[in-house]
Design an enzyme around this catalytic site. Structure first.
Site, PDB file in Angstrom:
ATOM      1  N   GLU A 102      -5.771  21.713 -56.305  1.00  0.00           N
ATOM      2  CA  GLU A 102      -4.965  21.591 -55.088  1.00  0.00           C
ATOM      3  C   GLU A 102      -5.490  22.519 -54.000  1.00  0.00           C
ATOM      4  O   GLU A 102      -5.641  23.721 -54.230  1.00  0.00           O
ATOM      5  CB  GLU A 102      -3.501  21.940 -55.408  1.00  0.00           C
ATOM      6  CG  GLU A 102      -2.863  20.931 -56.340  1.00  0.00           C
ATOM      7  CD  GLU A 102      -1.665  21.497 -57.105  1.00  0.00           C
ATOM      8  OE1 GLU A 102      -1.200  22.607 -56.768  1.00  0.00           O
ATOM      9  OE2 GLU A 102      -1.200  20.825 -58.048  1.00  0.00           O
ATOM     10  N   GLU A 145      -0.297  18.461 -61.364  1.00  0.00           N
ATOM     11  CA  GLU A 145      -1.034  19.287 -62.331  1.00  0.00           C
ATOM     12  C   GLU A 145      -1.394  18.524 -63.603  1.00  0.00           C
ATOM     13  O   GLU A 145      -2.485  18.684 -64.148  1.00  0.00           O
ATOM     14  CB  GLU A 145      -0.243  20.545 -62.691  1.00  0.00           C
ATOM     15  CG  GLU A 145      -0.302  21.660 -61.642  1.00  0.00           C
ATOM     16  CD  GLU A 145       0.638  21.433 -60.466  1.00  0.00           C
ATOM     17  OE1 GLU A 145       1.426  20.468 -60.503  1.00  0.00           O
ATOM     18  OE2 GLU A 145       0.580  22.220 -59.507  1.00  0.00           O
ATOM     19  N   PHE A 198      -1.661  28.454 -59.564  1.00  0.00           N
ATOM     20  CA  PHE A 198      -1.031  29.638 -60.158  1.00  0.00           C
ATOM     21  C   PHE A 198      -0.875  29.387 -61.655  1.00  0.00           C
ATOM     22  O   PHE A 198      -0.513  28.279 -62.070  1.00  0.00           O
ATOM     23  CB  PHE A 198       0.347  29.907 -59.536  1.00  0.00           C
ATOM     24  CG  PHE A 198       0.268  30.499 -58.152  1.00  0.00           C
ATOM     25  CD1 PHE A 198       0.204  31.882 -57.979  1.00  0.00           C
ATOM     26  CD2 PHE A 198       0.217  29.682 -57.042  1.00  0.00           C
ATOM     27  CE1 PHE A 198       0.101  32.434 -56.710  1.00  0.00           C
ATOM     28  CE2 PHE A 198       0.106  30.229 -55.766  1.00  0.00           C
ATOM     29  CZ  PHE A 198       0.053  31.603 -55.594  1.00  0.00           C
ATOM     30  N   ASP A 208       1.341  30.052 -63.671  1.00  0.00           N
ATOM     31  CA  ASP A 208       2.674  29.580 -64.066  1.00  0.00           C
ATOM     32  C   ASP A 208       2.740  28.056 -64.106  1.00  0.00           C
ATOM     33  O   ASP A 208       3.570  27.478 -64.802  1.00  0.00           O
ATOM     34  CB  ASP A 208       3.708  30.088 -63.054  1.00  0.00           C
ATOM     35  CG  ASP A 208       3.534  31.570 -62.785  1.00  0.00           C
ATOM     36  OD1 ASP A 208       4.352  32.356 -63.245  1.00  0.00           O
ATOM     37  OD2 ASP A 208       2.541  31.936 -62.116  1.00  0.00           O
ATOM     38  N   HIS A 215       5.504  32.695 -60.017  1.00  0.00           N
ATOM     39  CA  HIS A 215       4.115  32.884 -59.579  1.00  0.00           C
ATOM     40  C   HIS A 215       3.503  34.173 -60.113  1.00  0.00           C
ATOM     41  O   HIS A 215       2.554  34.688 -59.535  1.00  0.00           O
ATOM     42  CB  HIS A 215       4.027  32.900 -58.050  1.00  0.00           C
ATOM     43  CG  HIS A 215       4.314  31.584 -57.406  1.00  0.00           C
ATOM     44  ND1 HIS A 215       5.593  31.145 -57.139  1.00  0.00           N
ATOM     45  CD2 HIS A 215       3.487  30.584 -56.988  1.00  0.00           C
ATOM     46  CE1 HIS A 215       5.539  29.943 -56.570  1.00  0.00           C
ATOM     47  NE2 HIS A 215       4.281  29.581 -56.471  1.00  0.00           N
TER      48      HIS A 215
END
Lengths: 317, 324
Positions: free
Chosen positions: B29, B61, B84, B86, B130
């Site tokens: 992204e 994702e 990130f 996460d 994050h």
């Protein structure tokens, strides 16, 4: 359609039908560990799609995948050996019924996580585009998978990048025991294609010729660089979801109606009526296929089980 | 040798491997020419290699990793970026069930040369979605390799090796490491997976630390030296495979072990390393093993709260002093 293709398609459909009948039988003899998800009743889809594919084209399969692999050209004996957990199987006994793969004929493998194969097929399409070949990738999945997020993510991605992928939704009306009407408000999953700006095509999944013709257009489009298609094939599984499912959640009339639309008998009738193949040749073919399936069983049963220590092999390349 | 940042070292690795091998491509992204990556690791690469090899993706994702898996098993070497760490949660099926298992489940027919780059870690006040450190999750999935570079030179050498590896690699970066500078060799090199490095030699106590905690451990070692304590700092550099020998050799030398990691304590990186030493080297220990990790809590937003949870130089010094 040319008669050679039609005859070959009938042969492949018959291979799948007799193969699945045999798997069912072997299961009853305790020769098949685990569970099985039979493709019986859906043969026209895999065969109608794969008859348009070349050896170097790809397919991505599902837990109900024996038929996809046979249609794409994988060997009956090595599939059967895998189903029986033998070392001589395609995956050396590591995958089983839900995970057949044969990379040598473009079967990129069956994933047993519903919907997980859709992005993998998009990735195969991306790889084709980046390598600049004229291959295509076909992805089989069911009506249930079309409710996964991966369906949305991966078809959208294939659409924006104009990838050569054919998304084949085998809508057999039930996701395990859940009827389509209980989990979506639309009748036709093909409609969802509009959300991605790609063609959504609806076809009779129990009519091999109809599937062939619909897939032909979609494959042509993909190979010609014009992007993906969502092809919905309406069908029905003649058996339960898995081996121990008596499928009592399905009304008797519904089951009977679909049994009367059996795709294998239907193509056989079409071939006979059109005089595409003589009754003698048909009978010969039917004997040949039955023998091939028996030979697959012999190969599988004679194959050794993997040695226990092999459980720790092939974890890393 | 010249001094460059961790970020630039990663970028050099990507650039060199893309030049060397045209099957290497990037997807993620906002990694392309408009944003150039949330942490600017991919800056300039889309201009250099074109948008087809540096693909900006939708916010998807699961499809980013799934697409990378599909490309990897059909002849490409994708490097996927998850913005990130996460957000690997959104792609876990593709990572843990697909990428990690394809080679095994299909009897070795296919290889999955895939790199997933993602930044973990806290310290920049962006709260619970994050800031996590989830690297231990991937140690628990056979079939994955896990890299945790702490220094620019390690980042470059390991990323180049990861791209050339035929297995899926979860390549863990850390937000606070991107601007850190370090000496990086000129020219071509790779680093092997499964080779820990002693970042500082010592004889009284061993600290095994990863990623940003290596830097905190080195500062702690420096401070402790003033108190007359000689601290050895060992950086595993990859968690899978884990270099047991270098860790055990160090413990044999010092007789004392502190394990420091930024992930949560329970069933985490520190637990695995402590268990390894307890199981295979307990006779060399002169004191109990100590673990310093983030307590089992989400990462909070407010700076004093976050600072309270994440290990640092000060808390490392405190814990070392408990066993010497």
């Amino acid at each position: 359609m040319d008669s050679d293709t039609l005859v070959l398609m009938y042969r492949k459909m018959l291979e799948i039908r007799l193969f699945e009948d045999k798997v069912f039988e072997l299961y009853g003899q305790n020769l098949v560990p685990g569970t099985i998800h039979l493709y019986t009743g859906e043969e026209a889809i895999a065969v109608g799609v794969c008859a348009n594919l070349r050896k170097e084209d790809y397919i991505v399969s599902t837990h109900r995948g024996h038929g996809h692999c046979i249609a794409k050209g994988a060997r009956l004996d090595r599939i059967m050996a895998e189903i029986l957990g033998r070392k001589t199987g395609y995956c050396k006994g590591k995958g089983g019924s839900m995970h057949i793969a044969d990379f040598s004929v473009g079967v990129l493998g069956a994933t047993a996580v519903v919907g997980a194969g859709i992005p993998i097929a998009t990735g195969a399409g991306l790889s084709i585009k980046l390598r600049g070949t004229d291959q295509v990738a076909a992805c089989f999945f069911g009506d249930g998978a079309s409710n996964q997020g991966t369906f949305h993510e991966a078809i959208n991605m294939a659409a924006i990048w104009n990838l050569p992928v054919l998304f084949v939704c085998e809508n057999n009306l039930y996701a395990m025991g859940t009827h389509q009407a209980r989990v979506m408000l639309i009748d036709d999953i093909a409609e969802r294609a509009a959300a991605y700006g790609i063609p959504g095509v609806l076809t009779d999944g129990n009519d091999a010729i109809a599937v062939y013709k619909a897939a032909e257009k979609a494959v042509e489009r993909a190979r010609g660089g014009r992007g993906p298609t969502l092809l919905e094939c309406k069908t029905y599984r003649q058996k339960g979801h898995s081996r121990f499912d008596p499928a009592t959640y399905r009304p008797k009339e519904e089951v009977e109606e679909w049994l009367s639309k059996d795709p294998v008998r239907r193509l056989r009738k079409q071939l006979r009526e059109a005089g595409t193949i003589s009754d003698d040749k048909l009978a010969q073919m039917e004997r040949d296929v039955a023998e091939a399936v028996e030979a697959a069983v012999t190969f599988a049963v004679d194959g050794p089980h993997p040695a226990p220590r092999e459980a720790l092999e092939d974890i890393y390349a | 040798m010249r001094k460059i940042t961790y970020r630039d070292a990663l970028r050099e690795a990507l650039l060199e491997e893309m030049q060397r091998d045209k099957t290497v491509f990037l997807l993620g992204e906002d990694i392309g020419r408009y944003w150039q990556g949330a942490f600017k690791v991919t800056k300039g690469l889309a201009e250099k290699f074109g948008e087809e090899r540096v693909l900006d993706t939708p916010i998807s994702e699961s499809a980013i990793i799934g697409t990378a898996v599909g490309a990897a098993i059909t002849g490409m070497r994708p490097v996927a970026e998850i913005m990130f760490g996460d957000l690997v949660t959104l792609a876990m099926d593709q990572i843990a069930n697909q990428a990690a298992k394809i080679h095994y489940m299909f009897g070795g027919q296919s290889r999955v040369p895939l790199v997933i780059r993602t930044p973990f870690g806290g310290g920049v006040n962006i709260a619970a979605h994050h800031s996590q450190s989830l690297e231990a999750w991937f140690m628990h999935v056979p079939g994955l390799l896990v890299a945790v570079p702490s220094m620019p030179s390690d980042a470059k050498g390991l990323l180049k090796a990861a791209i050339r590896n035929d297995n899926p690699v979860v390549f863990c970066e850390h937000k606070l490491l991107y601007p850190i500078e370090g000496l990086v060799p000129e020219g071509e090199y790779t680093l092997p997976f499964g080779a820990a490095e002693v970042k500082r030699e010592g004889k009284d106590v061993t600290i095994v630390a990863t990623m940003f905690m290596v830097h905190e451990a080195l500062k702690a070692a420096e401070a402790l030296e003033k108190d007359g304590l000689s601290v050895e700092v060992v950086d595993p550099r990859t968690l899978v495979p884990l270099d047991k020998k270098v860790i055990i050799d160090s413990v044999r030398k010092t007789g004392r072990l502190v394990v420091v990691s930024e992930d949560c304590k329970t069933a985490g990186v520190t637990a695995e390393i402590a268990a390894l030493v307890a199981e295979e080297a307990i006779d060399y220990l002169d004191a109990p093993i100590k673990r310093l990790a983030t307590p089992d809590a989400p990462i909070p937003f407010s700076p004093p709260l976050e600072k309270h949870l994440i290990p640092d130089e000060k808390s490392i010094i405190q814990i070392v002093k408990k066993i010497v």
